[in-house]
Write a protein that holds these residues in place. Sequence first.
Motif, PDB file in Angstrom:
ATOM      1  N   GLY A 345      19.700 -70.079  -1.150  1.00 49.31           N
ATOM      2  CA  GLY A 345      19.113 -68.897  -0.537  1.00 49.31           C
ATOM      3  C   GLY A 345      20.121 -67.801  -0.311  1.00 49.31           C
ATOM      4  O   GLY A 345      21.319 -67.954  -0.550  1.00 49.31           O
ATOM      5  N   LEU A 364       7.773 -63.134   0.074  1.00 48.02           N
ATOM      6  CA  LEU A 364       7.501 -64.439  -0.526  1.00 48.02           C
ATOM      7  C   LEU A 364       7.177 -64.293  -2.011  1.00 48.02           C
ATOM      8  O   LEU A 364       7.615 -65.099  -2.838  1.00 48.02           O
ATOM      9  CB  LEU A 364       6.343 -65.120   0.210  1.00 48.02           C
ATOM     10  N   LEU A 367      10.390 -63.630  -3.811  1.00 46.04           N
ATOM     11  CA  LEU A 367      11.173 -64.855  -3.878  1.00 46.04           C
ATOM     12  C   LEU A 367      10.697 -65.728  -5.036  1.00 46.04           C
ATOM     13  O   LEU A 367      11.507 -66.278  -5.798  1.00 46.04           O
ATOM     14  CB  LEU A 367      11.035 -65.607  -2.547  1.00 46.04           C
ATOM     15  N   GLU A 368       9.382 -65.838  -5.192  1.00 46.43           N
ATOM     16  CA  GLU A 368       8.846 -66.622  -6.308  1.00 46.43           C
ATOM     17  C   GLU A 368       9.155 -65.963  -7.646  1.00 46.43           C
ATOM     18  O   GLU A 368       9.455 -66.647  -8.632  1.00 46.43           O
ATOM     19  CB  GLU A 368       7.334 -66.804  -6.142  1.00 46.43           C
ATOM     20  N   LEU A 371      12.617 -66.717  -8.768  1.00 46.13           N
ATOM     21  CA  LEU A 371      12.698 -68.105  -9.217  1.00 46.13           C
ATOM     22  C   LEU A 371      12.124 -68.243 -10.624  1.00 46.13           C
ATOM     23  O   LEU A 371      12.683 -68.968 -11.456  1.00 46.13           O
ATOM     24  CB  LEU A 371      11.948 -69.011  -8.234  1.00 46.13           C
ATOM     25  N   TYR A 404      14.126 -72.953  -1.288  1.00 49.48           N
ATOM     26  CA  TYR A 404      14.635 -71.655  -1.710  1.00 49.48           C
ATOM     27  C   TYR A 404      14.232 -70.646  -0.639  1.00 49.48           C
ATOM     28  O   TYR A 404      13.045 -70.426  -0.395  1.00 49.48           O
ATOM     29  CB  TYR A 404      14.026 -71.303  -3.067  1.00 49.48           C
ATOM     30  N   SER A 406      15.032 -66.935   1.877  1.00 53.90           N
ATOM     31  CA  SER A 406      15.562 -65.579   1.990  1.00 53.90           C
ATOM     32  C   SER A 406      15.515 -65.174   3.455  1.00 53.90           C
ATOM     33  O   SER A 406      14.504 -65.375   4.130  1.00 53.90           O
ATOM     34  CB  SER A 406      14.738 -64.608   1.143  1.00 53.90           C
ATOM     35  N   SER A 414       5.801 -69.250   4.156  1.00 54.40           N
ATOM     36  CA  SER A 414       6.286 -70.388   3.378  1.00 54.40           C
ATOM     37  C   SER A 414       5.223 -70.781   2.364  1.00 54.40           C
ATOM     38  O   SER A 414       4.023 -70.544   2.568  1.00 54.40           O
ATOM     39  CB  SER A 414       6.628 -71.579   4.283  1.00 54.40           C
ATOM     40  N   LEU A 427       9.322 -72.435  -0.786  1.00 56.60           N
ATOM     41  CA  LEU A 427       9.790 -71.063  -0.591  1.00 56.60           C
ATOM     42  C   LEU A 427       9.638 -70.702   0.880  1.00 56.60           C
ATOM     43  O   LEU A 427       8.577 -70.916   1.469  1.00 56.60           O
ATOM     44  CB  LEU A 427       8.980 -70.085  -1.449  1.00 56.60           C
ATOM     45  N   THR A 429      10.549 -67.535   3.767  1.00 56.59           N
ATOM     46  CA  THR A 429      11.126 -66.260   4.201  1.00 56.59           C
ATOM     47  C   THR A 429      11.419 -66.391   5.694  1.00 56.59           C
ATOM     48  O   THR A 429      10.511 -66.587   6.500  1.00 56.59           O
ATOM     49  CB  THR A 429      10.172 -65.083   3.942  1.00 56.59           C
TER      50      THR A 429
END
Length: 471
Positions: A345, A364, A367-368, A371, A404, A406, A414, A427, A429
């Motif tokens: 992260g 979120l 973030l995905e 990835l 993972y 942030s 999540s 995931l 945040t």
Amino acid sequence: MFSDLSAQKEGSSLLCRPASEDQGPVFERMSLAYSPCSEHYRVGERSFSRQYAHIYAARLMQMRPLLTERAQQKWGSDVLIRKLCDLQTGEQCCIVGTLFKRMELQPSILREISEEHNLMPQPARVKYISESDELILEDELQRIKLDGKIDRDKCVTGSVIAVYGAERNDGKFTVEDFCTADLPLQSARPALSSDRFVLLASGLGLGSIHADSMLGLQLLVDMVTGQLGDQGEQSGAATISRVLLAGNLLSQNTQDKDATSKPKYLTKKTQAGSVEAIRLLDELLLQLVASVPVDVMPGQYDPTNYTIPQQPLHRCMFPLSAVYPTLKLASNPYQANIDGVRFLGTSGQNVCDIQRYSSMDSHLEILEETLRLRHLAPTAPDTLGCYPFYQKDPFILEECPHVYFSGNAPTFESKLIKGANGQEVLLVTIPDFSSTQTACLVNLRTLECEPVSFSAFSADDDEESEMNISH
């Protein structure tokens, strides 16, 4: 989850008469196997004399085999994979390259100092996307404009993708479909016999002009160290085996931008705002590291280098807590194996930068997307400060994490996603603690996550408001 473990048991209430005159039960905190994996984010001898083009070349060279394999999986093993110099008009083929988004609203120092704009300052914007943006795909030798079935606003500069389509007579490439590198392979997660938690928090914001968050922060420390609640709460706190602080430990108010421009005689008897904030941080860390291992990541407002990867904070800033071996000063990005669960992260700079230069608003979702792109910070070094790496791009994901995250997000979110090869990634945040009074608990056994909120009455609330701790 954690709330079930800390549920009150019969006879354990603080309002009950003590069972005996002794001190009561002692809860042993679980210890976890820990191995840091952030060595490739450490910068040794620093040289800024190299051109930033090298990092784009290294990124494309590393990711081209991955994208070629993904393209063959998606469009068939017999798909034509061309370089831009070999394109033929009207031929259906696949191209692997790096995206560049030409943006009219993107801040430019050259535009600011040009003669026709020096009296017209650029307005502050939340996003820099517009209808006039253009997508361009480039490789080592050439570039071509993209058109067709690709979301221009969602894409960001620096993403390496594979596009399928054909070149038209006007010189543009019409995209019929595209793909990303997607999730890398993942090592198996061990089966744990009991619940073990890692607490994630970010944005402590020490040194802020508002002192309201200090009560919630002290409540968080007291909960982790077992000073808060009855036996049920304490037994639950004993299952928190590690604490991870993900950046922005100091507030933005500690950044005194005028200090460098002031004459020395005006600053002779003054003290930087970050000095007192670091002293306060050291005292808070002292309470934590005496009870639980703590990983400390730097963030945007913390006293370390500006460019990513940010190097660990120096131990000399923590004379009280640095003597404990449980204090681990980590880099940003952060990567480690905690009891076989791989954590990866950042403190959130990469996510916030993508948010400004794309249509995506959810941290979120971003973030995905990173990835799926298999890259932590695609916008570096274009709009995100980055060290000029030469032979290898360390932000490419070579192994899929299990968690993972942030930091410094506006809200807690999540999500558990699954990859094509059986990968499972949580995931998370992590919300900014100074504004939300919320941290996160990750269960290593089940890969579930829940927020822990600390709210207290303040002058802005109603008189009937009262302190509340919920998880």
